[in-house]
Design a protein around this motif. Structure first.
Motif, PDB file in Angstrom:
ATOM      1  N   GLU A 152      19.949   1.431 -41.415  1.00  0.00           N
ATOM      2  CA  GLU A 152      18.488   1.829 -41.456  1.00  0.00           C
ATOM      3  C   GLU A 152      17.806   2.085 -39.974  1.00  0.00           C
ATOM      4  OE1 GLU A 152      18.438  -2.864 -41.020  1.00  0.00           O
ATOM      5  OE2 GLU A 152      19.646  -0.791 -42.116  1.00  0.00           O
ATOM      6  N   ALA A 153      18.747   2.233 -38.908  1.00  0.00           N
ATOM      7  CA  ALA A 153      18.406   2.471 -37.531  1.00  0.00           C
ATOM      8  C   ALA A 153      17.771   3.900 -37.554  1.00  0.00           C
ATOM      9  CB  ALA A 153      19.467   2.355 -36.632  1.00  0.00           C
ATOM     10  N   ASN A 154      16.537   3.991 -36.973  1.00  0.00           N
ATOM     11  CA  ASN A 154      16.019   5.370 -36.796  1.00  0.00           C
ATOM     12  C   ASN A 154      16.672   6.047 -35.433  1.00  0.00           C
ATOM     13  OD1 ASN A 154      14.136   7.550 -36.319  1.00  0.00           O
ATOM     14  ND2 ASN A 154      12.774   6.718 -37.431  1.00  0.00           N
ATOM     15  N   LEU A 155      17.560   6.790 -35.683  1.00  0.00           N
ATOM     16  CA  LEU A 155      18.013   7.366 -34.476  1.00  0.00           C
ATOM     17  C   LEU A 155      17.138   8.201 -33.653  1.00  0.00           C
ATOM     18  CD1 LEU A 155      21.651   8.130 -35.955  1.00  0.00           C
ATOM     19  CD2 LEU A 155      20.732   5.999 -35.119  1.00  0.00           C
ATOM     20  N   ASP A 156      16.557   9.087 -34.201  1.00  0.00           N
ATOM     21  CA  ASP A 156      15.420   9.829 -33.491  1.00  0.00           C
ATOM     22  C   ASP A 156      14.438   8.916 -32.743  1.00  0.00           C
ATOM     23  OD1 ASP A 156      16.139  12.171 -34.373  1.00  0.00           O
ATOM     24  OD2 ASP A 156      14.753  11.999 -36.232  1.00  0.00           O
ATOM     25  N   GLU A 157      14.035   7.638 -33.348  1.00  0.00           N
ATOM     26  CA  GLU A 157      13.086   6.929 -32.593  1.00  0.00           C
ATOM     27  C   GLU A 157      14.054   6.277 -31.233  1.00  0.00           C
ATOM     28  OE1 GLU A 157      11.449   2.856 -34.029  1.00  0.00           O
ATOM     29  OE2 GLU A 157      10.087   4.051 -34.473  1.00  0.00           O
ATOM     30  N   LEU A 158      15.203   5.722 -31.755  1.00  0.00           N
ATOM     31  CA  LEU A 158      15.884   4.888 -30.749  1.00  0.00           C
ATOM     32  C   LEU A 158      16.311   5.913 -29.565  1.00  0.00           C
ATOM     33  CD1 LEU A 158      18.549   3.068 -32.820  1.00  0.00           C
ATOM     34  CD2 LEU A 158      16.378   2.275 -31.543  1.00  0.00           C
ATOM     35  N   ALA A 159      16.721   7.113 -29.612  1.00  0.00           N
ATOM     36  CA  ALA A 159      17.076   8.187 -28.789  1.00  0.00           C
ATOM     37  C   ALA A 159      15.690   8.425 -28.010  1.00  0.00           C
ATOM     38  CB  ALA A 159      17.586   9.417 -29.278  1.00  0.00           C
ATOM     39  N   MET A 160      14.534   8.663 -28.391  1.00  0.00           N
ATOM     40  CA  MET A 160      13.289   9.012 -27.777  1.00  0.00           C
ATOM     41  C   MET A 160      12.940   7.844 -26.833  1.00  0.00           C
ATOM     42  SD  MET A 160      10.935  10.986 -27.001  1.00  0.00           S
ATOM     43  CE  MET A 160      10.812  12.265 -28.177  1.00  0.00           C
ATOM     44  N   ALA A 161      13.189   6.380 -27.565  1.00  0.00           N
ATOM     45  CA  ALA A 161      13.096   5.311 -26.575  1.00  0.00           C
ATOM     46  C   ALA A 161      13.669   5.251 -25.422  1.00  0.00           C
ATOM     47  CB  ALA A 161      13.187   3.926 -27.594  1.00  0.00           C
ATOM     48  N   LEU A 162      15.081   5.572 -25.492  1.00  0.00           N
ATOM     49  CA  LEU A 162      15.925   5.469 -24.238  1.00  0.00           C
ATOM     50  C   LEU A 162      15.677   6.654 -23.328  1.00  0.00           C
ATOM     51  CD1 LEU A 162      19.243   5.237 -26.212  1.00  0.00           C
ATOM     52  CD2 LEU A 162      18.275   3.513 -24.561  1.00  0.00           C
ATOM     53  N   LEU A 163      15.219   7.668 -24.045  1.00  0.00           N
ATOM     54  CA  LEU A 163      14.662   8.931 -22.993  1.00  0.00           C
ATOM     55  C   LEU A 163      13.337   8.648 -22.431  1.00  0.00           C
ATOM     56  CD1 LEU A 163      15.179  11.750 -21.952  1.00  0.00           C
ATOM     57  CD2 LEU A 163      14.093  12.692 -23.820  1.00  0.00           C
ATOM     58  N   THR A 164      12.454   7.768 -23.003  1.00  0.00           N
ATOM     59  CA  THR A 164      11.321   7.745 -22.627  1.00  0.00           C
ATOM     60  C   THR A 164      11.677   6.536 -21.239  1.00  0.00           C
ATOM     61  OG1 THR A 164      10.079   8.238 -24.459  1.00  0.00           O
ATOM     62  CG2 THR A 164       8.833   6.749 -23.252  1.00  0.00           C
ATOM     63  N   ALA A 165      12.226   5.684 -21.561  1.00  0.00           N
ATOM     64  CA  ALA A 165      12.662   4.524 -20.680  1.00  0.00           C
ATOM     65  C   ALA A 165      12.952   5.232 -19.338  1.00  0.00           C
ATOM     66  CB  ALA A 165      13.631   3.527 -21.366  1.00  0.00           C
ATOM     67  N   LEU A 166      13.986   6.211 -19.541  1.00  0.00           N
ATOM     68  CA  LEU A 166      14.514   6.953 -18.445  1.00  0.00           C
ATOM     69  C   LEU A 166      13.420   7.622 -17.692  1.00  0.00           C
ATOM     70  CD1 LEU A 166      17.265   7.627 -16.592  1.00  0.00           C
ATOM     71  CD2 LEU A 166      17.028   9.917 -18.206  1.00  0.00           C
ATOM     72  N   GLN A 167      12.688   8.305 -18.412  1.00  0.00           N
ATOM     73  CA  GLN A 167      11.818   9.257 -17.404  1.00  0.00           C
ATOM     74  C   GLN A 167      10.518   8.476 -17.183  1.00  0.00           C
ATOM     75  OE1 GLN A 167      12.473  12.555 -16.875  1.00  0.00           O
ATOM     76  NE2 GLN A 167      14.245  11.679 -17.987  1.00  0.00           N
ATOM     77  N   GLY A 168       9.915   7.620 -17.778  1.00  0.00           N
ATOM     78  CA  GLY A 168       9.076   6.392 -17.475  1.00  0.00           C
ATOM     79  C   GLY A 168       9.505   5.691 -16.254  1.00  0.00           C
ATOM     80  N   GLY A 169      10.697   5.089 -16.184  1.00  0.00           N
ATOM     81  CA  GLY A 169      11.075   4.318 -15.267  1.00  0.00           C
ATOM     82  C   GLY A 169      11.329   5.187 -13.979  1.00  0.00           C
ATOM     83  N   SER A 170      11.626   6.616 -14.186  1.00  0.00           N
ATOM     84  CA  SER A 170      11.918   7.305 -13.045  1.00  0.00           C
ATOM     85  C   SER A 170      10.509   7.567 -12.393  1.00  0.00           C
ATOM     86  CB  SER A 170      12.498   8.694 -13.511  1.00  0.00           C
ATOM     87  OG  SER A 170      12.556   9.597 -12.366  1.00  0.00           O
ATOM     88  N   LEU A 171       9.369   7.899 -13.091  1.00  0.00           N
ATOM     89  CA  LEU A 171       8.315   8.188 -12.471  1.00  0.00           C
ATOM     90  C   LEU A 171       7.638   6.968 -11.808  1.00  0.00           C
ATOM     91  CD1 LEU A 171       5.813  10.080 -12.517  1.00  0.00           C
ATOM     92  CD2 LEU A 171       4.927   9.377 -14.587  1.00  0.00           C
ATOM     93  N   LEU A 172       7.458   5.787 -12.535  1.00  0.00           N
ATOM     94  CA  LEU A 172       7.106   4.662 -11.801  1.00  0.00           C
ATOM     95  C   LEU A 172       7.981   4.310 -10.702  1.00  0.00           C
ATOM     96  CD1 LEU A 172       5.785   2.259 -14.438  1.00  0.00           C
ATOM     97  CD2 LEU A 172       4.420   3.568 -12.597  1.00  0.00           C
ATOM     98  N   SER A 173       9.167   4.312 -10.876  1.00  0.00           N
ATOM     99  CA  SER A 173      10.119   3.896  -9.426  1.00  0.00           C
ATOM    100  C   SER A 173       9.923   4.703  -8.247  1.00  0.00           C
ATOM    101  CB  SER A 173      11.613   3.919  -9.775  1.00  0.00           C
ATOM    102  OG  SER A 173      11.882   2.847 -10.785  1.00  0.00           O
ATOM    103  N   GLN A 174       9.702   6.036  -8.625  1.00  0.00           N
ATOM    104  CA  GLN A 174       9.236   7.027  -7.640  1.00  0.00           C
ATOM    105  C   GLN A 174       7.925   6.775  -6.903  1.00  0.00           C
ATOM    106  OE1 GLN A 174       9.911  11.099  -8.750  1.00  0.00           O
ATOM    107  NE2 GLN A 174      11.831  10.877  -9.671  1.00  0.00           N
ATOM    108  N   THR A 175       6.897   6.501  -7.929  1.00  0.00           N
ATOM    109  CA  THR A 175       5.492   6.109  -7.369  1.00  0.00           C
ATOM    110  C   THR A 175       5.558   4.996  -6.264  1.00  0.00           C
ATOM    111  OG1 THR A 175       4.908   7.197  -9.319  1.00  0.00           O
ATOM    112  CG2 THR A 175       3.115   5.816  -7.955  1.00  0.00           C
TER     113      THR A 175
END
Length: 199
Positions: A152-175
């Protein structure tokens, strides 16, 4: 446009110069004249390969989209196991620690400077992010197919969560110029994926 080997090298040199300058100065702080000087080419050469600054920025986006998910890192292979995802997350944190959140031209930083009226560049960025999400989705699907993730794992949601973590983490880390936001976001995303581990 079909390029000779020399032409391809010149185009790549221009792109490399543009990528480095955007990392240092941002899109608005980088002019085509700056790129021309840094690449050591004439104005006619630059405009032969890129008819405008927008065309150059779009080419930079394409170049960065084709790079590994972690800038500056060799391709790590399929992200199709918990060990591979952990190595990917560790590499993201290490990359931020190494650069102290500075000196990178990433899709995140390019998106942050996007002109709201520039629909074509926005579409290029969307395509790039979707390509990365697809790579993550493929790895997660392989894990589910092997029985490592629950059906039942929602792969679209999990992939988006991982990508968002990478991009959001990158933005805040740079800031904040600290790797801690990246460490926290990746840790949370991986914990979310692990919550769907099959019994």
């Amino acid at each position: 446009m079909t390029l000779t080997r020399k032409g391809q090298a010149t185009r790549e040199r221009i792109l490399e110069a543009a990528t480095d300058l955007i990392a240092q100065r941002g899109v608005t702080g980088t002019s085509t004249e700056d790129v021309r000087k840094a690449a050591g080419v004439s104005g006619s050469q630059l405009y032969h390969y890129f008819v405008s600054k927008q065309a150059l920025i779009r080419a930079v986006i394409t170049r960065q989209a084709e790079a590994p998910l972690i800038p500056g890192r060799p391709i790590m292979g399929a992200l199709d196991s918990f060990d591979a995802l952990r190595a990917w997350a560790d590499a993201a944190v290490e990359n931020q620690e190494h650069n102290s959140g500075r000196g990178e031209c990433t899709l995140t930083s390019l998106a942050g400077e996007l002109n709201p009226a520039d629909d074509q560049t926005r579409e290029d960025l969307c395509n790039a992010f979707q390509r990365w999400q697809s790579m993550l989705h493929d790895g997660l699907r392989a894990m589910r197919d092997r029985g490592e993730l629950r059906p039942e794992a929602n792969l679209d949601e999990l992939a988006m969560a991982l990508l968002t973590a990478l991009q959001g983490g990158s933005l805040l880390s740079q800031t904040l110029r600290s790797a801690e936001p990246m460490r926290a976001s990746m840790k949370a995303a991986l914990a979310y994926v692990r919550s769907f581990t099959a019994e």
